[in-house]
Each structure stands twice: as structure tokens, then as C-alpha cells.
Design an enzyme around this catalytic site. Structure first.
Site, short mmCIF file in Angstrom:
data_model
loop_
_atom_site.label_atom_id
_atom_site.label_comp_id
_atom_site.label_asym_id
_atom_site.label_seq_id
_atom_site.Cartn_x
_atom_site.Cartn_y
_atom_site.Cartn_z
N LYS A 126 0.94 -1.25 0.06
CA LYS A 126 0.08 0.06 -0.08
C LYS A 126 0.90 1.43 0.24
CE LYS A 126 -4.43 -1.47 0.88
NZ LYS A 126 -5.86 -1.26 1.50
N LYS A 210 -4.23 -9.58 -7.02
CA LYS A 210 -5.49 -9.99 -6.11
C LYS A 210 -6.54 -9.03 -6.28
CE LYS A 210 -6.48 -7.95 -1.85
NZ LYS A 210 -6.82 -7.58 -0.65
N LYS A 213 -11.20 -4.23 -3.94
CA LYS A 213 -12.31 -3.27 -4.21
C LYS A 213 -11.75 -1.86 -4.59
CE LYS A 213 -14.10 -3.85 0.25
NZ LYS A 213 -12.80 -3.34 1.15
P1 ATP Z 1 -9.27 -2.54 -0.30
O1 ATP Z 1 -9.15 -2.63 -1.90
O2 ATP Z 1 -9.75 -1.35 0.08
O3 ATP Z 1 -7.72 -3.02 0.33
P2 ATP Z 1 -10.04 -5.08 -0.12
O4 ATP Z 1 -10.89 -5.59 -1.55
O5 ATP Z 1 -8.85 -5.73 0.11
O6 ATP Z 1 -10.18 -3.59 0.05
P3 ATP Z 1 -10.85 -5.58 2.71
O7 ATP Z 1 -11.98 -4.76 2.96
O8 ATP Z 1 -9.31 -5.20 2.90
O9 ATP Z 1 -11.10 -5.78 1.01
O10 ATP Z 1 -11.13 -7.02 3.06
C1 ATP Z 1 -12.17 -7.88 3.58
C2 ATP Z 1 -12.07 -9.11 3.46
O11 ATP Z 1 -12.14 -9.71 2.36
C3 ATP Z 1 -10.86 -9.76 4.26
O12 ATP Z 1 -11.22 -10.76 5.17
C4 ATP Z 1 -10.04 -9.91 2.90
O13 ATP Z 1 -9.18 -10.93 3.45
C5 ATP Z 1 -11.13 -10.54 2.02
N1 ATP Z 1 -10.66 -10.26 0.68
C6 ATP Z 1 -10.19 -9.02 0.04
N2 ATP Z 1 -9.84 -9.48 -1.28
C7 ATP Z 1 -9.99 -10.78 -1.48
C8 ATP Z 1 -9.70 -11.72 -2.64
N3 ATP Z 1 -9.33 -11.09 -3.55
N4 ATP Z 1 -9.66 -13.00 -2.31
C9 ATP Z 1 -10.15 -13.52 -1.08
N5 ATP Z 1 -10.35 -12.72 -0.23
C10 ATP Z 1 -10.46 -11.24 -0.22
#
Ligand code: ATP
Ligand code: LTN
Length: 345
Positions: A126, A210, A213
Site C-alpha cells: 500500500k 489480488k 475493491k
Molecule cells: P481494499 O481494496 O480497500 O484494500 P479489499 O478489497 O482488499 O479492500 P478488505 O476490506 O481489505 O478488502 O477485506 C475484507 C475481507 O475480504 C478480508 O477478509 C480479506 O481477506 C477478504 N478479501 C479481500 N480481497 C480478497 C480476494 N481477492 N480474495 C479473497 N478474499 C479477499
């Protein structure tokens, strides 16, 4: 004697194990969030005592537009309800409504080493992505997360694979605090979906990355509120290899990801998917995956618009959630303050 028999037939119910997990209100949840986390949140509600949070305090570690963050927080709350989190069964609250999270963060940050935070790969990723805003909160984010979990004495924490390192840190901090001050926290266990089970869903446009969002490229991301035709189109243009075989194999990142997604939404094993698509091309497979995902997500989209329009119900839910969460968290804060030697007011 009679009593003993009666007790044997009606034993006192064992306390259910407790779960805590959180999600950031940084955008519409992706298929990755859903398969890696929220789907498990829903499934675990009957067996466990569950506490889930929309972690808006975590979200400001990267720059957010205030009006947008407020809106997204409420939308994320409605989305969690739409995904099947039942406020009658689980506690669902907004993190900033419970001041204990900020309080725990300070005390625990004094039990966390600079060196261990420096090893966090999410911080490295990040800070590379937000080079103009490498703030202290981004660095100490795992401490806030440890506090979230430890405040509720959670036994189990369901998260995607990407959060494993943060969870290990939370365990280390809990153990260190317990050793120094006497037993204060339950040491939490991770509950991580295997990567084949959806623990790490990759971007459709770059299957080595990955699905996230906050990704600027929405093409690689399936959002759980996407219209069915949009979902099907995104899967049609998913990046795959130049091979022709639908098989889960090293080096076939794109196909492996699509097979994982298909398996997670249909319940089919990798072997049966390979058999069903033997001799068929990637085109057919991508179409089937897109359709299965669109069908799986359709009810969530319908529920979501209903919840979002019921403003009074939503408010009622998050207020109740905050009260319930606060009661538990406050007990732990009182205990922590006493242990470290703060004078009671
Ligand atoms: P950001 O993009 O803002 O970092 P994010 O999409 O990574 O957000 P988080 O809110 O940080 O999502 O994570 C919420 C949950 O979703 C966590 O348990 C995280 O491990 C899971 N998660 C996020 N992205 C994935 C993915 N691509 N595959 C599986 N699990 C995920
Ligand atoms: N850091 C997590 C979100 C999160 C979380 C938590 C998950 C914040 N606090 C406590 C589990 C338990 C993430 O997904 N980025």
C-alpha cells in the site's frame, strides 16, 4: 439421582465460540471479498457467536472523500445485510461507533514493535501504491486490527489469505500482553478459506494480482452489485493462457482462478469441473462461470436495494449493533487499563 439424570438429558449449553471479522467501506464488495470472507461470515452465524464490523477507521489509512466515506459506510452496512448477515443472530456495527477501538489501539501499539510492523507486506504494497501519503496510520493499521479482534475475545477470525500475516501479528501481540500483564486476551485462531476455496480470488484482467475493491481498473473486478450482463461480459474477457485445456495446474493462473470461482459458487470439485469441460474450449467455460456467478449474486442485488431504501431500519440496526458491541468491548478496555496500571476514574 433424578436431578443428575435430568442434567444429563439437558446439559447446560456450552458457550458458543466467538467470531470477529471486519470489512472496509472502501467500495462495493468484490467477488473476492464475498468468496474470501462474507460468504463464510454468513455460514458461521448459527454455529458461532458472531460479531462483524464495517471498519471505517481502517479505511482512512488511505485518502477518502468524507462525503463518499459516509455514504459508502452505510452502503457497506446494507450490503452486509443483503449478503445474509442477520442482525438477530449476529452483531453488525460500525467501528467508529465504539470508542474502545481507538483506545485499545493506543495501549496495544505500546506492546507492538516497530520491527514487526515493518515486515507487513500489505504496508509495503500500500505504501508503494500511495507513495504521496505514507501516513503513520497505514503503518500501525495491524495494531488497530489486533485491537478489533482482542476487544471481543474472539476465538476465530474468518478472513481471506491476504490477512494471514496481520492475524499472526494479532496473536503475537495478545500472547505478549498476556505474558507481561497476566491473562487478558483470548489468542485468536485464523479461519482462512483455502485458496482453492476462494481464499484468494485474483483479478480477471491480471490473474497474478489480488482482486481488490479499491482497484482503479474495474474490468478485472466483479462487484457483487454488477448487473448479470456486466458480470457475464467481464468473465468473457477474462485473461487466460494460450493453452486449450480447462485444468487446474501450475502456471495456468487465469484458468485456476476461474475454476476456483466456479467451484466456490456451484460447489463442484476441481476434478468434476475438469471432466465436465473436457474437450470444450475456454469460451464455453467462461460463459458458464459468468452465468453461474450472475445467478448466485442476483438475490444479493435485490436484497440490497430493499435494505438501502429502508433508512429507519438501517439506523435502528447499526445503533443496536453499536450498543451490543460496546458492552463487550468496554469490559476488555477496563481490564486492559487496570492491567497496565491506569488509575480508575
Ligand atoms: P481494499 O481494496 O480497500 O484494500 P479489499 O478489497 O482488499 O479492500 P478488505 O476490506 O481489505 O478488502 O477485506 C475484507 C475481507 O475480504 C478480508 O477478509 C480479506 O481477506 C477478504 N478479501 C479481500 N480481497 C480478497 C480476494 N481477492 N480474495 C479473497 N478474499 C479477499
Ligand atoms: N484488515 C482487514 C479488515 C479488518 C479485519 C479486522 C478483519 C479490520 N479489522 C479484524 C478481521 C478482523 C482487511 O481486510 N484489510
Amino acid at each position: 439421582m433424578e436431578n443428575i439424570e435430568q442434567n444429563a438429558q439437558n446439559p447446560i449449553p456450552e458457550r458458543k465460540k466467538r467470531i470477529f471479522s471486519g470489512i472496509q467501506p472502501t467500495g462495493v464488495f468484490t467477488l473476492g471479498n464475498y468468496l474470501g470472507a462474507i460468504k463464510n461470515w454468513k455460514a458461521l452465524q448459527d454455529e458461532y457467536d458472531c460479531i462483524y464490523s464495517i471498519v471505517n477507521m481502517h479505511a482512512i489509512t488511505v485518502r477518502q472523500d468524507p462525503a463518499e466515506l459516509r455514504k459508502r459506510t452505510l452502503e457497506s452496512y446494507a450490503l452486509a445485510l443483503a449478503c445474509g448477515i442477520d442482525p438477530e443472530k449476529s452483531i453488525l456495527f460500525i467501528q467508529s461507533h465504539v470508542p474502545a477501538h481507538a483506545e485499545a489501539n493506543w495501549v496495544l501499539s505500546c506492546s507492538t514493535q516497530f520491527g514487526e510492523l515493518s515486515r507487513m507486506t500489505q504496508f509495503k504494497d500500500k505504501s508503494a501504491k500511495h507513495a504521496d501519503n505514507i501516513n503513520a496510520g497505514l503503518f500501525t493499521y495491524p495494531v488497530l486490527m489486533a485491537g478489533d479482534i482482542l476487544l471481543y475475545q474472539a476465538d476465530v477470525v474468518p478472513v481471506g489469505v491476504d490477512q494471514k500475516q496481520h492475524l499472526e501479528l494479532a496473536r503475537d501481540v495478545a500472547e505478549r500482553f498476556n505474558n507481561l500483564y497476566g491473562k487478558t486476551f483470548t489468542v485468536p485462531e485464523p479461519y482462512i478459506a483455502s485458496s482453492r476455496g476462494g481464499g484468494k480470488i485474483m483479478s480477471l484482467s491480471d490473474p497474478t494480482k489480488k482482486m481488490s475493491k479499491s482497484d482503479e481498473n474495474p474490468k478485472g473486478c466483479v462487484y457483487i452489485l454488477d448487473e448479470p450482463n456486466v458480470i457475464i461480459k467481464k468473465f468473457k474477457s477474462a485473461v487466460t493462457d494460450s493453452d486449450m485445456e480447462v485444468a487446474y495446474r501450475e502456471g495456468k493462473d487465469g484458468i485456476n482462478n476461474l475454476m476456483t470461482i466456479y467451484g466456490a459458487v456451484t460447489g463442484f470439485s476441481m476434478d468434476s469441473i475438469e471432466r465436465d469441460f473436457e474437450g470444450k474450449g475456454y469460451g464455453d467455460f467462461k460463459k458458464s462461470v459468468g452465468e453461474a456467478v450472475a445467478e448466485h449474486l442476483a438475490p444479493i442485488r435485490e436484497n440490497y436495494s430493499r435494505y438501502l431504501s429502508e433508512k429507519a431500519y438501517l439506523e435502528d440496526c447499526y445503533r443496536k449493533g453499536a450498543e451490543q458491541a460496546e458492552r463487550i468491548a468496554q469490559r476488555t478496555i477496563d481490564k486492559m487499563y487496570k492491567k497496565v496500571g491506569f488509575v480508575a476514574r
